[in-house]
Design a protein around this motif. Structure first.
Motif, short mmCIF file in Angstrom:
data_model
loop_
_atom_site.label_atom_id
_atom_site.label_comp_id
_atom_site.label_asym_id
_atom_site.label_seq_id
_atom_site.Cartn_x
_atom_site.Cartn_y
_atom_site.Cartn_z
N LYS A 112 7.22 -7.51 2.50
CA LYS A 112 6.49 -6.15 2.40
C LYS A 112 5.79 -6.12 1.28
N LYS A 113 4.48 -5.61 1.54
CA LYS A 113 3.51 -5.42 0.37
C LYS A 113 3.07 -4.06 0.13
N ALA A 114 2.43 -3.43 -0.73
CA ALA A 114 1.99 -2.00 -1.12
C ALA A 114 1.18 -1.99 0.16
N GLY A 115 0.48 -2.79 0.35
CA GLY A 115 -0.69 -2.49 1.38
C GLY A 115 -0.15 -2.38 2.72
N ASP A 116 0.92 -2.65 2.96
CA ASP A 116 1.78 -2.41 4.28
C ASP A 116 2.00 -0.77 4.38
N ALA A 117 2.25 -0.29 3.25
CA ALA A 117 2.52 1.09 3.36
C ALA A 117 1.31 1.82 3.78
N LEU A 118 0.27 1.51 3.43
CA LEU A 118 -1.08 2.28 3.50
C LEU A 118 -1.24 1.95 5.00
N PHE A 119 -1.04 0.75 5.52
CA PHE A 119 -1.63 0.53 6.91
C PHE A 119 -0.49 1.36 7.88
N ASP A 120 0.73 1.12 7.44
CA ASP A 120 1.72 1.80 8.47
C ASP A 120 1.57 3.29 8.37
N ILE A 121 1.28 3.87 7.44
CA ILE A 121 0.89 5.52 7.13
C ILE A 121 -0.20 5.57 8.26
N ARG A 122 -1.52 4.82 7.94
CA ARG A 122 -2.58 5.21 9.01
C ARG A 122 -2.28 5.10 10.17
N ARG A 123 -1.58 4.11 10.67
CA ARG A 123 -1.13 3.76 12.03
C ARG A 123 -0.23 4.92 12.57
N ALA A 124 0.67 5.38 11.61
CA ALA A 124 1.61 6.46 12.21
C ALA A 124 0.75 7.76 12.38
N VAL A 125 0.04 7.91 11.22
CA VAL A 125 -1.06 9.19 11.37
C VAL A 125 -1.68 9.34 12.59
N THR A 336 -1.71 -9.74 -9.86
CA THR A 336 -2.94 -9.43 -10.42
C THR A 336 -3.59 -8.19 -9.96
N TRP A 337 -4.63 -7.80 -10.72
CA TRP A 337 -5.24 -6.68 -10.19
C TRP A 337 -5.79 -6.62 -8.72
N SER A 338 -6.63 -7.87 -8.71
CA SER A 338 -7.35 -8.12 -7.39
C SER A 338 -6.40 -8.12 -6.25
N ARG A 339 -5.13 -8.91 -6.67
CA ARG A 339 -4.36 -9.34 -5.56
C ARG A 339 -3.72 -8.05 -5.05
N TRP A 340 -3.67 -6.94 -5.78
CA TRP A 340 -2.91 -5.57 -5.23
C TRP A 340 -4.10 -4.94 -4.39
N PHE A 341 -5.32 -4.91 -4.96
CA PHE A 341 -6.35 -3.95 -4.22
C PHE A 341 -7.15 -5.01 -3.14
N PHE A 342 -7.57 -5.96 -3.43
CA PHE A 342 -8.53 -6.62 -2.47
C PHE A 342 -8.10 -6.67 -1.11
N PRO A 343 -6.75 -6.90 -0.81
CA PRO A 343 -6.47 -6.93 0.61
C PRO A 343 -6.43 -5.75 1.60
N VAL A 344 -6.55 -4.69 0.67
CA VAL A 344 -6.22 -3.28 1.11
C VAL A 344 -7.64 -2.46 1.21
#
Length: 416
Positions: A112-125, A336-344
């Motif tokens: 699981k990654k931080a980005g998964d939280a955002l994607f799952d939220i958007r899917r659920a909403v 890294t900063w980019s690894r956190w933000f770029f995939p999302v």
């Protein structure tokens, strides 16, 4: 099933751990060579046997460090290097308990990654107009009451009594070395130690499960929580339920990071700003990064003036510092900063803003002042200094990801 405590003494366990960390990019080859030698020499055995015999760790150092991008302080704890290494292995092995956690817990979960939280939220909403409640728990890791946590751990680790006994000894010790003196204090699960994220997940496990079973759109990453409701009254009910849990667990909300967002407002979570179909870098994250750039530039200017260095050396120093922060590892445990933000993200407005601000501050070091004359340092010169644009690197990331996906699809086609 073997106790995790017993596995700490086995060479094959350590070899599996090193291979996993190498595959995940947590080592460069020099670091891996050192770690491999450590394992080959079985240098871990004295401490592992001590733990297996009922012994504990030493007294950790208590450190007060600056929070990234802010002037605020936070408290972290570190044990001796060999003890921290053993705790890293233990954290790796603790993933056997991952099925105990609800799917809406995203922090420090394998796969699981931080980005998964955002994607799952958007899917659920799913495009619905929903209210959002965002909260942050104040000093979460260090404020967890161990007398409440330990029964939770005992229930979870009923299949591994030696492991529970180890945590019981570690968490009830209460000692720390601060400025050369040994003090006794409430340490919680000790932020900064490798096992603290797991213990923090255990503490709020039942809260996560409650909202998951209630089919609430909810996500937690460590001390950051967000939940959604179809109307304001329902959101208020969820908010009160959360407040009841936090009172029960003797935790406090950080009032500066608590907010309610209407369906037409953007919400921010984990450093991201979500509004409609747009995912960008949060305003608060941009502000923090700009503060970090500003302070670093002033520090480089003082260094340059004090040591009578050419401005170009200070400029290059600033460039190198933020290249490491954005694109390389600051340490072997951090994304890294980019690894956190770029995939999302799917918007570059935040990247453009940070790019522009960093360029301004690199140019500032050429004169020590902010002004039009700084633009005599053109973009080509910034590139010669090693400057890497976040926007350019983001598009390079997208192209690389697309190429990798095409290669993967081609391989699948050839297999079938």
């Amino acid at each position: 099933m073997d106790s995790i405590i017993e596995l700490l003494s086995r060479q094959d366990t350590w070899e599996e751990f090193l291979a996993y960390r190498l595959l995940k990019g947590r080592f460069n080859w020099h670091e891996f060579s050192q770690a491999d030698s450590y394992v080959e020499r079985e240098a871990y055995l004295p401490l592992a046997r001590k733990i297996a015999g009922g012994g504990g760790l030493g007294v950790p150092q208590k450190k007060i460090v600056n929070k990234m991008g802010t002037g605020k302080k936070r408290i972290v704890y570190t044990f001796a290097p060999e003890e921290m290494t053993l705790l890293k292995l233990m954290a790796f092995l603790l993933y056997r308990y991952d099925p105990c956690f609800a799917p809406n817990c995203y922090a420090f979960r394998r796969g699981k990654k931080a980005g998964d939280a955002l994607f799952d939220i958007r899917r659920a909403v799913g495009g619905r107009k929903m209210w959002a409640y965002k909260l942050d728990i104040h000093d979460y890791f260090n404020s967890i009451p161990t007398e409440i946590l330990l029964p939770m751990l005992a229930a979870m680790m009923a299949d591994d009594q030696p492991l529970f006994s180890f945590f019981e000894r570690m968490l009830t010790d209460g000692r720390a070395v601060c400025h050369g003196r040994t003090v006794s204090e409430q340490r919680g699960v000790m932020a900064g130690t490798p096992t603290s994220p797991f213990l923090a997940n255990v503490y709020l496990k039942e809260v996560d499960r409650f909202f998951y079973d209630a089919n609430v759109v909810y996500a937690r990453y460590s001390d950051d929580i967000i939940m959604f409701a179809p109307d304001f009254d329902t959101l208020c009910r969820y908010k009160e339920q959360m407040a009841t849990f936090l009172r029960q667990y003797r935790l406090e909300v950080n009032p500066d990071k608590e907010c309610v967002c209407s369906p037409d407002e953007a919400y921010e979570f984990l450093g991201f700003r979500c509004h409609g179909n747009s995912i960008d870098i949060a305003e608060a994250t941009r502000k923090k990064m700009k503060g970090k750039i500003r302070r670093a530039a002033k520090s480089m200017l003082r260094w340059s003036n004090t040591n009578h260095k050419e401005p170009e050396k200070a400029m290059k120093g600033l460039v190198n510092r933020f290249n490491r922060m954005f694109f390389e590892r600051d340490d072997d445990e951090s994304l890294t900063w980019s690894r956190w933000f770029f995939p999302v993200i799917n918007s570059t407005e935040g990247l453009k803003e940070i790019d522009h601000y960093l360029q301004q501050n690199i140019r500032f070091l050429s004169t020590g002042k902010h002004g039009r004359s700084n633009y005599r340092v053109d973009y080509a010169q910034l590139k010669r200094l090693g400057y890497r644009s976040l926007v350019s690197e983001y598009y390079h990331y997208l192209r690389s990801a697309a190429d990798q996906k095409r290669r993967h699809e081609k391989q699948k086609f050839q297999i079938y």
